[in-house]
Design a protein around this motif. Structure first.
Motif, short mmCIF file in Angstrom:
data_model
loop_
_atom_site.label_atom_id
_atom_site.label_comp_id
_atom_site.label_asym_id
_atom_site.label_seq_id
_atom_site.Cartn_x
_atom_site.Cartn_y
_atom_site.Cartn_z
N GLY A 152 0.74 -1.14 -0.01
CA GLY A 152 0.05 -0.23 -0.04
C GLY A 152 0.71 1.23 0.08
O GLY A 152 0.29 2.27 0.31
N THR A 153 2.26 1.06 -0.38
CA THR A 153 2.85 2.31 -0.39
C THR A 153 2.49 3.56 -1.40
O THR A 153 1.89 3.27 -2.25
CB THR A 153 4.32 2.01 -0.92
OG1 THR A 153 5.18 3.17 -1.00
CG2 THR A 153 4.32 1.44 -2.38
N ALA A 154 2.87 4.53 -0.93
CA ALA A 154 2.63 5.84 -1.72
C ALA A 154 3.46 5.83 -2.76
O ALA A 154 4.46 5.07 -2.71
CB ALA A 154 2.82 7.04 -0.94
N LEU A 155 3.09 6.18 -3.86
CA LEU A 155 3.97 6.23 -5.19
C LEU A 155 4.02 7.78 -5.76
O LEU A 155 2.96 8.20 -5.54
CB LEU A 155 3.24 5.24 -6.23
CG LEU A 155 3.19 3.62 -5.87
CD1 LEU A 155 2.71 3.10 -6.96
CD2 LEU A 155 4.81 3.02 -5.91
N SER A 156 4.98 7.90 -6.52
CA SER A 156 5.09 9.44 -7.21
C SER A 156 6.21 9.17 -8.35
O SER A 156 7.20 8.20 -8.16
CB SER A 156 5.91 10.28 -6.47
OG SER A 156 5.70 11.60 -7.02
N LEU A 157 5.64 9.71 -9.31
CA LEU A 157 6.43 9.58 -10.69
C LEU A 157 6.50 10.82 -11.53
O LEU A 157 5.62 11.78 -11.42
CB LEU A 157 5.56 8.59 -11.79
CG LEU A 157 6.09 7.90 -12.93
CD1 LEU A 157 7.26 7.06 -12.81
CD2 LEU A 157 5.18 7.33 -13.76
N ASP A 158 7.72 11.29 -11.80
CA ASP A 158 8.05 12.41 -12.57
C ASP A 158 9.10 12.14 -13.97
O ASP A 158 9.62 11.01 -13.74
CB ASP A 158 8.41 13.35 -11.77
CG ASP A 158 9.96 13.40 -11.28
OD1 ASP A 158 10.69 13.30 -12.01
OD2 ASP A 158 10.14 13.00 -9.99
N VAL A 159 8.83 13.04 -14.74
CA VAL A 159 9.75 12.91 -16.18
C VAL A 159 10.55 14.43 -15.91
O VAL A 159 10.23 15.44 -15.70
CB VAL A 159 9.09 12.96 -17.14
CG1 VAL A 159 10.00 12.85 -18.60
CG2 VAL A 159 8.29 11.62 -17.21
N PHE A 160 11.72 14.12 -16.07
CA PHE A 160 12.87 15.31 -16.17
C PHE A 160 13.04 15.60 -17.45
O PHE A 160 13.99 14.56 -17.99
CB PHE A 160 13.86 15.24 -15.30
CG PHE A 160 15.06 16.34 -15.18
CD1 PHE A 160 14.74 17.33 -14.23
CD2 PHE A 160 15.96 16.63 -16.13
CE1 PHE A 160 15.69 18.46 -14.20
CE2 PHE A 160 16.74 17.73 -16.21
CZ PHE A 160 16.58 18.56 -15.02
N LYS A 161 13.19 16.61 -18.24
CA LYS A 161 13.43 16.58 -19.66
C LYS A 161 14.73 17.60 -19.82
O LYS A 161 14.98 18.74 -19.26
CB LYS A 161 12.09 17.53 -20.28
CG LYS A 161 12.59 17.94 -21.75
CD LYS A 161 11.38 18.78 -22.23
CE LYS A 161 11.93 19.07 -23.77
NZ LYS A 161 10.64 19.90 -24.45
N TYR A 162 15.63 16.80 -20.44
CA TYR A 162 16.96 17.52 -20.80
C TYR A 162 16.83 18.43 -22.31
O TYR A 162 17.09 19.59 -22.23
CB TYR A 162 18.20 16.82 -20.86
CG TYR A 162 18.60 15.98 -19.52
CD1 TYR A 162 19.26 16.74 -18.78
CD2 TYR A 162 17.93 14.75 -19.35
CE1 TYR A 162 19.61 16.04 -17.44
CE2 TYR A 162 18.33 14.16 -18.09
CZ TYR A 162 19.12 14.74 -17.23
OH TYR A 162 19.74 14.32 -16.12
N ASP A 163 16.20 17.72 -23.08
CA ASP A 163 15.73 18.43 -24.52
C ASP A 163 14.93 17.51 -25.27
O ASP A 163 14.29 16.53 -24.48
CB ASP A 163 17.10 18.49 -25.30
CG ASP A 163 17.95 17.43 -25.34
OD1 ASP A 163 17.46 16.23 -25.52
OD2 ASP A 163 19.13 17.29 -25.32
N ASN A 164 14.61 17.72 -26.36
CA ASN A 164 13.65 16.84 -26.93
C ASN A 164 13.68 15.34 -27.06
O ASN A 164 13.08 14.43 -27.43
CB ASN A 164 13.33 17.13 -28.32
CG ASN A 164 12.46 18.68 -28.21
OD1 ASN A 164 11.90 18.70 -27.49
ND2 ASN A 164 12.46 19.56 -29.29
N THR A 165 15.19 15.05 -27.02
CA THR A 165 15.60 13.67 -27.08
C THR A 165 15.99 12.78 -26.00
O THR A 165 16.03 11.74 -25.89
CB THR A 165 16.69 13.29 -28.05
OG1 THR A 165 17.85 14.24 -27.63
CG2 THR A 165 16.28 13.97 -29.70
N ARG A 166 16.45 13.50 -24.78
CA ARG A 166 16.72 12.97 -23.77
C ARG A 166 15.94 13.34 -22.32
O ARG A 166 15.78 14.37 -22.21
CB ARG A 166 18.33 13.49 -23.37
CG ARG A 166 19.24 13.06 -24.37
CD ARG A 166 20.57 13.39 -24.02
NE ARG A 166 20.84 14.98 -23.87
CZ ARG A 166 21.22 15.34 -22.42
NH1 ARG A 166 21.50 14.66 -21.60
NH2 ARG A 166 21.37 16.83 -22.43
N ARG A 167 15.48 12.50 -21.64
CA ARG A 167 14.97 12.45 -20.33
C ARG A 167 14.99 11.45 -19.48
O ARG A 167 15.48 10.43 -19.89
CB ARG A 167 13.20 12.40 -20.78
CG ARG A 167 12.57 13.39 -21.61
CD ARG A 167 11.13 12.98 -22.19
NE ARG A 167 10.75 14.29 -23.23
CZ ARG A 167 11.04 14.35 -24.30
NH1 ARG A 167 11.84 13.29 -24.89
NH2 ARG A 167 10.47 15.34 -25.07
#
Length: 505
Positions: free
Chosen positions: A213-228
């Motif tokens: 029942g853990t809490a969850l978090s998700l995010d995306v870090f964008k460097y540029d249009n091709t790298r994340r």
């Protein structure tokens, strides 16, 4: 007085009765012929090694019959005189009867023990199943599919647009065995792809490193249009009402894909992991740089006894940093272990305003509240709606965080499910034209999200919620069809479909 020896000298006083003696000799006189009793023949045949019995006349007896005796029939009863008959019980010999009794007793005891063990096991399984949603360290559910979606999982979501213009949606969730999985959708092939994140076999992370029942978090870090980079956060099992935060990162160098399964081994340890401690029932929310005019760093937020804390990552030399203080605004602190939601707002120009916005329930007032992290400071706002302590909050933004004469003005959609409310339904509170409004109607198109009280939103204006009853649950996706300039359309959602969570073979 004289002694007897003195009186009779050397003679006895006993006398022989000659008449009786004569009578006895006549009565028992020895016969004149030889006795008929057998006697030993001293002149036995020398071929024999023992004396032979002979008759009185010295003639050897006939050879002895050495066969066993036969039963003798008794005339009176016509029964053979045989060996004594064994006693019987119920027509069976005693040994057979008692053997059967003992066998029957053993069988009965085995049945009783088996039934008792089955009842105890059933009760234990029932207790385990009923307590699994609240006990972060509880045993695994043995009566369910271990790799099926956990019916009380928390959810996390994120999205990005790739260099080809395809929309990519990510949803993280937990399975019955505590594993954490990620489902990804790419608009180019329009199907969900299921991949492991924490599967218990890789990265030195066992399933016992995840709180049920853990809490969850998700995010995306964008460097540029091709790298994340993709960041995932969860909680380790509870200890003393607290849970350490775990973290993994999937970097662009490892080849992020939303059209094929990505192996769990490609996830790497994050320095944020095992560095911060939350309340065991805390929510987790995080943010990664989304655009050039968005907040530029990586953030993660969690709850402690005093309020909400923040940690940030700006560069490799500084690493993760937290000042161990809770965020202070001119509003009451959040409800302990209450729901947290985050929505970012981008600026339209390099000199514009950008912000991260945290939504929560105030502990003392029950008011739905907002903390704005913008321009290096925190500001609090009340949204004008009261919700219960178990309310679930989801939020996304529209427009840009600009002021003045700007066409696509900033807006927020904040959705709540509230088990403690007098009326069921998904509540809507929105921000438009620089003010907050608590809508007096429910969002009927999201009614299926009410029962499970688990709902998240992404910046792509997609809603994901748990739907179902009992142990049967699924993640359903909804798309907002509203127009930011028309409040009458704010409750319009289309049910897109079910997120695939089926783990391959």
């Amino acid at each position: 007085m004289n002694s007897s020896t003195d009186r009779y000298g050397d003679y006895s006083t006993l006398e022989v009765n000659t008449e009786a003696q004569a009578l006895n000799e006549a009565r028992y006189a020895e016969t004149t012929h030889a006795s008929q009793l057998p006697e030993v023949n001293q002149n036995a045949n020398p071929d024999l090694n023992y004396p032979e019995v002979v008759s009185a006349a010295g003639v050897p007896k006939a050879e002895i019959d050495r066969t066993p005796p036969e039963a003798v029939v008794v005339p009176e009863t016509a029964r053979a005189v045989d060996a004594p008959e064994q006693s019987r019980i119920c027509g069976m010999k005693r040994k057979i009867f008692w053997g059967l009794v003992i066998a029957a007793v053993i069988i009965i005891i085995g049945v009783v023990v088996g039934v008792t063990a089955g009842v105890i096991t059933s009760r234990r399984n029932s207790d385990s199943s009923s307590s699994s949603t609240t006990d972060g360290n509880g045993p695994e559910e043995s009566t369910t599919n271990e790799t099926a979606l956990f019916a009380n999982t928390r959810l996390a979501t994120a999205n990005f647009t790739d260099e080809f213009g395809n929309e990519n949606y990510l949803v993280a969730y937990q399975l019955n065995n505590r594993a954490i999985y990620l489902s990804a959708w790419n608009s180019s092939n329009q199907k969900w792809v299921v991949s492991p994140v924490v599967d218990g076999n890789t990265n030195n992370l066992g399933l016992d490193s995840v709180k049920r029942g853990t809490a969850l978090s998700l995010d995306v870090f964008k460097y540029d249009n091709t790298r994340r980079d993709i960041h995932l956060y969860w909680q380790l099992p509870e200890s003393g009402g607290l849970s350490t935060i775990g973290a993994l990162a999937y970097t662009s160098e490892r080849g992020i894909s939303t059209t094929a399964v990505i192996p769990a081994a490609n996830w790497a340890d994050s320095a944020a992991g095992n560095s911060f401690v939350s309340l065991a029932g805390s929510s987790l929310i995080s943010y990664g740089k989304q655009c050039d005019f968005c907040n530029q760093y990586t953030y993660v937020y969690w709850q402690t006894a005093g309020g909400v804390r923040e940690a940030s990552y700006q560069n490799p030399s500084q690493g993760w940093y937290s000042d161990n203080a809770v965020i202070q605004v001119d509003l009451p602190a959040p409800t302990t272990n209450g729901s947290l939601a985050l929505a970012h707002a981008a600026a339209a120009t390099a000199d514009g305003h950008r912000s991260m916005n945290i939504f929560y329930r105030a502990a003392t007032t029950g008011g739905l509240s907002q903390i704005v992290n913008g321009d290096g400071r925190y500001v609090g706002h009340s949204l004008g709606r009261t919700v219960g302590p178990r309310a679930n909050i989801a939020a996304f933004s529209t427009g840009y965080n600009e002021t003045g004469d700007f066409a696509d003005k900033l807006g927020f959609q904040v959705l709540t499910t509230d088990p403690d409310a007098s009326a069921d339904g998904v509540g809507l509170t929105y921000y438009r034209a620089n003010s907050w409004t608590a809508a007096d109607h429910k969002v009927q198109s999201l009614d299926d999200c009410v029962d499970r009280n688990t709902m998240v939103a992404s910046h792509s204006r997609r809603i994901y919620c748990l739907v179902g009853r009992g142990d049967n649950a699924e993640i359903v996706e909804y798309a907002w069809r509203g127009n930011p300039d028309s409040p009458q359309t704010y409750s319009n959602y289309d049910r897109v479909g079910t997120v695939d969570t089926n783990v391959a073979g």
